[in-house]
Design an enzyme around this catalytic site. Structure first.
Site, PDB file in Angstrom:
ATOM      1  N   ASN A  81       0.834  -1.200   0.000  1.00 21.40           N
ATOM      2  CA  ASN A  81       0.000   0.000   0.000  1.00 21.40           C
ATOM      3  C   ASN A  81       0.872   1.255   0.000  1.00 21.40           C
ATOM      4  O   ASN A  81       1.984   1.252   0.508  1.00 21.40           O
ATOM      5  CB  ASN A  81      -0.917   0.012   1.224  1.00 21.40           C
ATOM      6  CG  ASN A  81      -1.849  -1.185   1.235  1.00 21.40           C
ATOM      7  OD1 ASN A  81      -2.061  -1.800   0.196  1.00 21.40           O
ATOM      8  ND2 ASN A  81      -2.366  -1.541   2.391  1.00 21.40           N
ATOM      9  N   HIS A 113       5.827  -0.437  -2.651  1.00 24.28           N
ATOM     10  CA  HIS A 113       5.398   0.317  -3.847  1.00 24.28           C
ATOM     11  C   HIS A 113       5.470   1.815  -3.623  1.00 24.28           C
ATOM     12  O   HIS A 113       4.821   2.575  -4.350  1.00 24.28           O
ATOM     13  CB  HIS A 113       3.960  -0.094  -4.232  1.00 24.28           C
ATOM     14  CG  HIS A 113       3.846  -1.523  -4.667  1.00 24.28           C
ATOM     15  ND1 HIS A 113       2.686  -2.249  -4.567  1.00 24.28           N
ATOM     16  CD2 HIS A 113       4.770  -2.371  -5.191  1.00 24.28           C
ATOM     17  CE1 HIS A 113       2.897  -3.479  -5.025  1.00 24.28           C
ATOM     18  NE2 HIS A 113       4.150  -3.584  -5.402  1.00 24.28           N
ATOM     19  N   CYS A 131      14.613  13.799 -13.293  1.00 33.07           N
ATOM     20  CA  CYS A 131      15.891  13.619 -12.558  1.00 33.07           C
ATOM     21  C   CYS A 131      15.716  12.800 -11.287  1.00 33.07           C
ATOM     22  O   CYS A 131      16.676  12.530 -10.573  1.00 33.07           O
ATOM     23  CB  CYS A 131      16.507  14.990 -12.244  1.00 33.07           C
ATOM     24  SG  CYS A 131      15.599  15.940 -10.998  1.00 33.07           S
ATOM     25  N   GLY A 153      -4.994  -9.096   3.153  1.00 29.54           N
ATOM     26  CA  GLY A 153      -5.703  -8.117   2.326  1.00 29.54           C
ATOM     27  C   GLY A 153      -5.076  -7.880   0.976  1.00 29.54           C
ATOM     28  O   GLY A 153      -4.999  -6.746   0.510  1.00 29.54           O
ATOM     29  N   ALA A 156      -9.968  -8.354   7.746  1.00 33.40           N
ATOM     30  CA  ALA A 156      -8.720  -8.200   8.498  1.00 33.40           C
ATOM     31  C   ALA A 156      -8.992  -7.516   9.828  1.00 33.40           C
ATOM     32  O   ALA A 156      -8.360  -7.832  10.849  1.00 33.40           O
ATOM     33  CB  ALA A 156      -7.726  -7.379   7.670  1.00 33.40           C
TER      34      ALA A 156
HETATM   35  C1  BV8 Z   1       7.845  -4.889 -12.138  1.00 33.33           C
HETATM   36  C2  BV8 Z   1       1.542   1.617  -6.572  1.00 33.33           C
HETATM   37  C3  BV8 Z   1       9.036  -5.137 -14.129  1.00 33.33           C
HETATM   38  C4  BV8 Z   1       0.871   2.571  -7.486  1.00 33.33           C
HETATM   39  C5  BV8 Z   1       1.164  -0.627  -7.421  1.00 33.33           C
HETATM   40  C6  BV8 Z   1       6.132 -11.188 -12.905  1.00 33.33           C
HETATM   41  C7  BV8 Z   1       7.270 -10.664 -12.321  1.00 33.33           C
HETATM   42  C8  BV8 Z   1       7.472  -9.291 -12.256  1.00 33.33           C
HETATM   43  C9  BV8 Z   1       6.507  -8.415 -12.780  1.00 33.33           C
HETATM   44  C10 BV8 Z   1       5.374  -8.946 -13.364  1.00 33.33           C
HETATM   45  C11 BV8 Z   1       5.187 -10.305 -13.424  1.00 33.33           C
HETATM   46  N1  BV8 Z   1       4.007 -10.528 -14.035  1.00 33.33           N
HETATM   47  C12 BV8 Z   1       3.444  -9.342 -14.361  1.00 33.33           C
HETATM   48  C13 BV8 Z   1       4.265  -8.363 -13.978  1.00 33.33           C
HETATM   49  C14 BV8 Z   1       4.011  -6.958 -14.163  1.00 33.33           C
HETATM   50  C15 BV8 Z   1       3.286  -6.337 -12.963  1.00 33.33           C
HETATM   51  C16 BV8 Z   1       2.222  -7.212 -12.383  1.00 33.33           C
HETATM   52  O1  BV8 Z   1       2.449  -7.879 -11.375  1.00 33.33           O
HETATM   53  N2  BV8 Z   1       1.054  -7.190 -12.978  1.00 33.33           N
HETATM   54  C17 BV8 Z   1      -0.044  -7.983 -12.450  1.00 33.33           C
HETATM   55  C18 BV8 Z   1      -1.303  -7.136 -12.430  1.00 33.33           C
HETATM   56  C19 BV8 Z   1      -0.163  -9.224 -13.298  1.00 33.33           C
HETATM   57  N3  BV8 Z   1       4.242  -5.980 -11.964  1.00 33.33           N
HETATM   58  C20 BV8 Z   1       4.867  -4.813 -12.075  1.00 33.33           C
HETATM   59  O2  BV8 Z   1       4.732  -4.064 -13.027  1.00 33.33           O
HETATM   60  C21 BV8 Z   1       5.821  -4.437 -10.958  1.00 33.33           C
HETATM   61  N4  BV8 Z   1       7.041  -4.035 -11.574  1.00 33.33           N
HETATM   62  O3  BV8 Z   1       7.895  -6.029 -11.856  1.00 33.33           O
HETATM   63  O4  BV8 Z   1       8.572  -4.278 -13.113  1.00 33.33           O
HETATM   64  C22 BV8 Z   1      10.451  -4.871 -14.255  1.00 33.33           C
HETATM   65  C23 BV8 Z   1      11.304  -5.950 -14.219  1.00 33.33           C
HETATM   66  C24 BV8 Z   1      12.627  -5.719 -14.394  1.00 33.33           C
HETATM   67  C25 BV8 Z   1      13.099  -4.419 -14.585  1.00 33.33           C
HETATM   68  C26 BV8 Z   1      12.225  -3.355 -14.603  1.00 33.33           C
HETATM   69  C27 BV8 Z   1      10.893  -3.577 -14.408  1.00 33.33           C
HETATM   70  C28 BV8 Z   1       5.344  -3.232 -10.169  1.00 33.33           C
HETATM   71  C29 BV8 Z   1       4.049  -3.536  -9.515  1.00 33.33           C
HETATM   72  C30 BV8 Z   1       3.688  -2.342  -8.598  1.00 33.33           C
HETATM   73  C31 BV8 Z   1       2.559  -1.561  -9.209  1.00 33.33           C
HETATM   74  N5  BV8 Z   1       2.137  -0.512  -8.269  1.00 33.33           N
HETATM   75  N6  BV8 Z   1       0.840   0.340  -6.568  1.00 33.33           N
HETATM   76  C32 BV8 Z   1      -0.414   3.092  -6.917  1.00 33.33           C
HETATM   77  O5  BV8 Z   1      -0.894   2.588  -5.885  1.00 33.33           O
HETATM   78  O6  BV8 Z   1      -0.944   4.034  -7.515  1.00 33.33           O
HETATM   79  S1  BV8 Z   1       0.387  -2.105  -7.341  1.00 33.33           S
HETATM   80  C33 BV8 Z   1      -1.141  -1.990  -6.648  1.00 33.33           C
HETATM   81  O7  BV8 Z   1      -1.594  -3.336  -6.598  1.00 33.33           O
HETATM   82  C34 BV8 Z   1      -1.247  -1.504  -5.214  1.00 33.33           C
HETATM   83  O8  BV8 Z   1      -0.027  -1.186  -4.604  1.00 33.33           O
HETATM   84  C35 BV8 Z   1      -1.849  -2.720  -4.503  1.00 33.33           C
HETATM   85  O9  BV8 Z   1      -1.488  -2.833  -3.198  1.00 33.33           O
HETATM   86  C36 BV8 Z   1      -1.251  -3.778  -5.317  1.00 33.33           C
HETATM   87  C37 BV8 Z   1      -1.712  -5.177  -5.171  1.00 33.33           C
HETATM   88  O10 BV8 Z   1      -3.098  -5.171  -5.182  1.00 33.33           O
HETATM   89  P1  BV8 Z   1      -3.782  -5.628  -3.816  1.00 33.33           P
HETATM   90  O11 BV8 Z   1      -3.194  -4.850  -2.696  1.00 33.33           O
HETATM   91  O12 BV8 Z   1      -3.704  -7.096  -3.727  1.00 33.33           O
HETATM   92  O13 BV8 Z   1      -5.231  -5.095  -4.026  1.00 33.33           O
HETATM   93  P2  BV8 Z   1      -6.448  -5.887  -4.680  1.00 33.33           P
HETATM   94  O14 BV8 Z   1      -7.556  -4.926  -4.831  1.00 33.33           O
HETATM   95  O15 BV8 Z   1      -5.962  -6.655  -5.861  1.00 33.33           O
HETATM   96  O16 BV8 Z   1      -6.818  -6.977  -3.570  1.00 33.33           O
HETATM   97  C38 BV8 Z   1      -7.321  -6.557  -2.338  1.00 33.33           C
HETATM   98  C39 BV8 Z   1      -7.721  -7.834  -1.630  1.00 33.33           C
HETATM   99  O17 BV8 Z   1      -8.188  -7.486  -0.333  1.00 33.33           O
HETATM  100  C40 BV8 Z   1      -8.867  -8.568  -2.322  1.00 33.33           C
HETATM  101  O18 BV8 Z   1      -8.487  -9.917  -2.517  1.00 33.33           O
HETATM  102  C41 BV8 Z   1     -10.040  -8.465  -1.347  1.00 33.33           C
HETATM  103  O19 BV8 Z   1     -10.779  -9.666  -1.271  1.00 33.33           O
HETATM  104  C42 BV8 Z   1      -9.342  -8.233  -0.036  1.00 33.33           C
HETATM  105  N7  BV8 Z   1     -10.094  -7.435   0.936  1.00 33.33           N
HETATM  106  C43 BV8 Z   1     -10.931  -6.403   0.697  1.00 33.33           C
HETATM  107  N8  BV8 Z   1     -11.394  -5.909   1.873  1.00 33.33           N
HETATM  108  C44 BV8 Z   1     -10.813  -6.653   2.866  1.00 33.33           C
HETATM  109  C45 BV8 Z   1      -9.989  -7.623   2.271  1.00 33.33           C
HETATM  110  N9  BV8 Z   1      -9.284  -8.522   2.986  1.00 33.33           N
HETATM  111  C46 BV8 Z   1      -9.402  -8.455   4.332  1.00 33.33           C
HETATM  112  N10 BV8 Z   1     -10.171  -7.550   4.979  1.00 33.33           N
HETATM  113  C47 BV8 Z   1     -10.882  -6.640   4.281  1.00 33.33           C
HETATM  114  N11 BV8 Z   1     -11.651  -5.742   4.943  1.00 33.33           N
HETATM  115 ZN    ZN Z   2      14.081  17.184 -11.941  1.00 32.21          ZN
END
Ligand code: BV8
Ligand code: ZN
Length: 251
Positions: free
Chosen positions: A110, A127, A138, A193, A237
């Site tokens: 988060n 993140h 820069c 979460g 949670a």
């Molecule tokens: C990278 C910041 C490449 C921005 C975010 C394999 C390896 C490496 C990368 C990849 C890979 N496969 C795909 C990729 C690319 C990508 C990726 O993972 N895509 C996914 C969608 C398939 N990954 C990336 O791009 C990462 N970078 O690897 O770069 C690289 C490699 C080499 C060299 C250069 C580059 C970067 C990923 C970071 C992206 N930024 N956030 C912003 O916030 O604006 S990610 C974003 O998603 C948030 O940070 C969030 O936290 C995160 C994960 O989502 P969740 O937190 O899980 O949220 P979600 O809604 O999905 O789920 C919430 C859950 O809570 C639900 O299940 C729900 O049921 C539950 N819930 C709800 N309420 C409750 C609850 N549980 C309990 N109690 C409750 N009350």
């Molecule tokens: Zn600058």
């Protein structure tokens, strides 16, 4: 296991026995832990003005380059929303657990800063943090800003952007190394979460499973981790974590 708002939740005794006799814990949180504070999760439909946008389309360098004002305004909207929320019982339970287990390492996906506002320390922000800006060129840090348009960098004049990790960007090296070290030495790994879909954050649970640490998932809905976790506690949670904390404290 289901922990809904109606029925009381029951923490498995086998889990309690494990927690009482272990010290090295890692907790990985996702946007679900902030949901009870009123912060939309990443895959919840965005509300209001942003309903028609997909966060994964906005949280990218390409989106910022193509439309800096839209991306900046989305972050300003989120910053304002987060400023008007407070940590919830789940965040506060993690503060209590950290006092009971000083070796607990908290890694969060988060960017909302609610763990720190609740009182958690040494939080590893995988993140980044939405409340910080940096230059899109820069990379130097920039001041917070209420401006409706992205301000210009004082050093090079290019546009400031939120200091968060966008899709396609690398995780900050310090955070990645700290998290990797923590996961290599933990006895228990909590995934709280998160839909366990975003990598490399989701790879932490994989490493924990490979190392045969005890893996505990606390999530409202099933995820790809649920069937492989030692304990998959389905529900809020804000209910499971306080219940676990009370039992560890009594331990
Ligand atoms: C990278 C910041 C490449 C921005 C975010 C394999 C390896 C490496 C990368 C990849 C890979 N496969 C795909 C990729 C690319 C990508 C990726 O993972 N895509 C996914 C969608 C398939 N990954 C990336 O791009 C990462 N970078 O690897 O770069 C690289 C490699 C080499 C060299 C250069 C580059 C970067 C990923 C970071 C992206 N930024 N956030 C912003 O916030 O604006 S990610 C974003 O998603 C948030 O940070 C969030 O936290 C995160 C994960 O989502 P969740 O937190 O899980 O949220 P979600 O809604 O999905 O789920 C919430 C859950 O809570 C639900 O299940 C729900 O049921 C539950 N819930 C709800 N309420 C409750 C609850 N549980 C309990 N109690 C409750 N009350
Ligand atoms: Zn600058």
């Amino acid at each position: 296991m289901t922990g809904s708002e109606q029925d009381p939740i029951e923490v498995p005794s086998t889990l309690v026995n494990t927690l009482v006799k272990t010290e090295q814990w890692v907790v990985m949180t996702g946007s679900g832990i902030s949901a009870e504070s009123g912060v939309p999760t990443f895959r919840d439909a965005q509300t209001g003005l942003w309903a028609q946008y997909d966060p994964q389309q906005l949280a990218t360098q390409e989106a910022f380059e193509n439309n800096p004002h839209v991306v900046w305004q989305w972050y300003q909207w989120r910053r304002e929303l987060i400023r008007n929320t407070s940590p919830n019982p789940a965040h506060r339970a993690l503060v209590d657990l950290q006092r009971l287990r000083p070796n607990l390492i908290l890694v969060t996906q988060n960017v909302d800063g609610l763990h720190q506002r609740a009182g958690s320390t040494n939080v590893i922000e995988f993140h980044g943090n939405i409340h910080r800006n940096k230059c899109s060129h820069c990379q130097k840090p920039g001041p917070e800003s209420e401006a409706a348009q992205p301000p210009n960098c004082a050093h090079c004049g290019e546009l400031l952007r939120p200091n968060v990790v966008w899709f396609g960007e690398s995780i900050p090296r310090v955070a990645l190394q700290a998290a990797a070290h923590a996961i290599e030495t933990c006895d228990v790994f909590f995934s709280v979460g998160t839909s366990s879909l975003v990598y490399p954050a989701a790879a932490m649970a994989e490493t924990a499973l490979t190392r045969q640490a005890i893996v505990v998932e606390i999530n409202l809905n099933p995820t790809p981790l649920s069937s492989r976790a030692d304990f998959a506690l389905q529900g809020l949670a804000g209910q499971w974590l306080p219940a676990i904390t009370d039992l560890v404290r009594a331990g």
